[in-house]
Design a protein around this motif. Structure first.
Motif, mmCIF file in Angstrom:
data_model
loop_
_atom_site.group_PDB
_atom_site.id
_atom_site.type_symbol
_atom_site.label_atom_id
_atom_site.label_comp_id
_atom_site.label_asym_id
_atom_site.label_seq_id
_atom_site.Cartn_x
_atom_site.Cartn_y
_atom_site.Cartn_z
ATOM 1 N N VAL A 113 29.910 31.988 116.791
ATOM 2 C CA VAL A 113 29.928 32.127 115.333
ATOM 3 C C VAL A 113 31.026 31.222 114.785
ATOM 4 O O VAL A 113 32.193 31.352 115.178
ATOM 5 N N ALA A 114 30.656 30.311 113.914
ATOM 6 C CA ALA A 114 31.622 29.429 113.259
ATOM 7 C C ALA A 114 31.418 29.555 111.755
ATOM 8 O O ALA A 114 30.294 29.386 111.263
ATOM 9 N N ALA A 115 32.500 29.870 111.016
ATOM 10 C CA ALA A 115 32.343 30.110 109.589
ATOM 11 C C ALA A 115 33.588 29.672 108.823
ATOM 12 O O ALA A 115 34.707 29.685 109.353
ATOM 13 N N LYS A 116 33.369 29.291 107.583
ATOM 14 C CA LYS A 116 34.472 29.042 106.657
ATOM 15 C C LYS A 116 34.499 30.214 105.676
ATOM 16 O O LYS A 116 33.466 30.571 105.088
ATOM 17 N N VAL A 117 35.663 30.826 105.517
ATOM 18 C CA VAL A 117 35.785 32.014 104.676
ATOM 19 C C VAL A 117 36.825 31.776 103.582
ATOM 20 O O VAL A 117 37.815 31.064 103.781
ATOM 21 N N ALA A 118 36.582 32.375 102.429
ATOM 22 C CA ALA A 118 37.515 32.269 101.316
ATOM 23 C C ALA A 118 38.520 33.412 101.386
ATOM 24 O O ALA A 118 38.131 34.580 101.462
ATOM 25 N N VAL A 119 39.792 33.063 101.408
ATOM 26 C CA VAL A 119 40.838 34.089 101.458
ATOM 27 C C VAL A 119 41.400 34.306 100.057
ATOM 28 O O VAL A 119 41.345 33.427 99.187
ATOM 29 N N ALA A 120 41.934 35.497 99.854
ATOM 30 C CA ALA A 120 42.513 35.826 98.553
ATOM 31 C C ALA A 120 43.738 34.945 98.296
ATOM 32 O O ALA A 120 44.520 34.675 99.213
ATOM 33 N N PRO A 121 43.930 34.463 97.069
ATOM 34 C CA PRO A 121 45.087 33.606 96.770
ATOM 35 C C PRO A 121 46.398 34.389 96.853
ATOM 36 O O PRO A 121 46.437 35.604 96.664
ATOM 37 N N GLY A 122 47.454 33.669 97.182
ATOM 38 C CA GLY A 122 48.780 34.268 97.196
ATOM 39 C C GLY A 122 49.194 34.899 98.506
ATOM 40 O O GLY A 122 50.292 35.460 98.600
ATOM 41 N N LEU A 123 48.366 34.819 99.534
ATOM 42 C CA LEU A 123 48.703 35.421 100.829
ATOM 43 C C LEU A 123 49.532 34.451 101.662
ATOM 44 O O LEU A 123 49.349 33.235 101.582
ATOM 45 N N ASP A 124 50.427 35.003 102.478
ATOM 46 C CA ASP A 124 51.174 34.134 103.385
ATOM 47 C C ASP A 124 50.402 33.966 104.691
ATOM 48 O O ASP A 124 49.362 34.601 104.902
ATOM 49 N N ILE A 125 50.920 33.101 105.568
ATOM 50 C CA ILE A 125 50.204 32.757 106.807
ATOM 51 C C ILE A 125 49.990 33.988 107.677
ATOM 52 O O ILE A 125 48.912 34.179 108.264
ATOM 53 N N ALA A 126 50.983 34.845 107.780
ATOM 54 C CA ALA A 126 50.861 36.041 108.620
ATOM 55 C C ALA A 126 49.766 36.963 108.110
ATOM 56 O O ALA A 126 48.990 37.527 108.899
ATOM 57 N N GLN A 127 49.656 37.127 106.805
ATOM 58 C CA GLN A 127 48.621 37.987 106.221
ATOM 59 C C GLN A 127 47.226 37.399 106.462
ATOM 60 O O GLN A 127 46.277 38.116 106.770
ATOM 61 N N ILE A 128 47.125 36.069 106.297
ATOM 62 C CA ILE A 128 45.828 35.418 106.533
ATOM 63 C C ILE A 128 45.420 35.565 108.005
ATOM 64 O O ILE A 128 44.265 35.882 108.311
ATOM 65 N N ALA A 129 46.379 35.342 108.931
ATOM 66 C CA ALA A 129 46.075 35.448 110.362
ATOM 67 C C ALA A 129 45.633 36.860 110.711
ATOM 68 O O ALA A 129 44.662 37.057 111.473
#
Length: 308
Positions: free
Chosen positions: A258-274
């Motif tokens: 499975v390979a996908a591009k996902v939209a993350v919520a703005p304003g998150l830091d790298i640790a939250q995104i990971a």
């Protein structure tokens, strides 16, 4: 799916076909029946095919290496494709040739009752093999039709065994019909006609398998149900807003990429995104257990140009 169920069906088919092949050749030698001889060659082809399927399963268990970083799972697709080619060349083409020869040069059958007895016993053994394949396939088939299962299964062995056993049973009935009509009419041409029908049947089954295995070999994506389940499980209400686009591919019967591009919520830091990406991967694997290799690329969603 686990290869255990398919292996059980393959072993049942191999055992039945090996015994049937010997009996058919003995019967063909005694009676001179072309349809019996064609069925003997058919059973040899089927026996060899079961061996190829087992070999493919064994090769697929090899660990991934530098040359094949995604492993050897597609070996099962390759050897199933070879099975289809063997069924066509050794089974269908030979039966068609033998049928034409017997129609052009008909020969009387000797001891036709021997052929009848052998064919009836062979039908019993093939029913055992067929019912084993059906039993092992039912948990995977679910409520779908058998044709849908054959067309959409990402595991090649059970559809191959099911089609082979179906062809074997119908072929035995055709051979029995050819011998029976020869006995009733005294015209050995019926034996040749039965052989031609067997060849045509095997050709149709082989072509279906070639088409299906070719599709698996070059790479099929997730099923429609799996695709929906993955899409529904990616987004959450905190980190991942939406799926931008996704591609999937089976790199083996039990391993979905499975390979996908996902939209993350703005304003998150790298640790939250990971952490959000890790959680999304866990949700995907819970929804579709075969999704073992997952690559999610975080991005910001942008409205397509020209859209309000």
């Amino acid at each position: 799916m686990s290869a255990g169920g398919s292996k059980k069906a393959i072993l049942a088919a191999l055992t039945a076909n090996a015994g049937i092949a010997v009996a058919k050749f003995v019967g063909a030698g005694i009676t001179g029946s072309a349809s019996m001889l064609a069925e003997g060659v058919h059973s040899v082809a089927d026996t060899a095919n079961q061996g190829l399927l087992l070999f493919g399963q064994n090769r697929a268990q090899q660990e991934a290496d530098e040359l094949h970083p995604f492993g050897y799972g597609r070996s099962r697709y390759f050897y199933s494709f070879v099975v289809a080619l063997v069924l066509f060349t050794l089974g269908s083409v030979y039966a068609l040739y033998e049928g034409v020869h017997k129609i052009q040069h008909p020969e009387e059958l000797s001891s036709p009752m021997v052929a009848v007895v052998i064919l009836v016993v062979a039908i019993g053994l093939e029913i055992y093999s067929f019912t084993t394949a059906v039993r092992e396939s039912k948990p995977l088939k679910g409520r779908a039709s058998w044709w849908h299962f054959i067309r959409n299964s990402r595991s090649p062995e059970l559809p191959v065994v099911l089609l082979e056993d179906t062809g074997a049973l119908i072929g035995l009935v055709l051979a029995l019909g050819g011998v029976g009509l020869t006995m009733l009419t005294g015209d050995p041409v019926w034996d040749g006609i039965g052989t031609l029908c067997i060849g045509a049947l095997l050709g149709i089954i082989a072509i279906i398998l070639i088409i299906e295995m070719h599709s698996l070999l070059i790479g099929e994506g997730a099923t429609a149900a799996e695709d929906r389940a993955i899409r529904d499980s990616i987004a959450d209400s905190t980190t991942i807003d939406r799926l931008i686009h996704m591609k999937t591919q089976y790199i083996g019967p039990e391993e979905l990429l499975v390979a996908a591009k996902v939209a993350v919520a703005p304003g998150l830091d790298i640790a939250q995104i990971a952490a959000g990406i890790d959680e999304a991967e866990s949700r995907i694997r819970a929804a579709v257990p075969t999704a073992r290799i997952i690559y999610l690329e975080p991005d910001l969603y942008r409205e397509p140009a020209g859209k309000a």
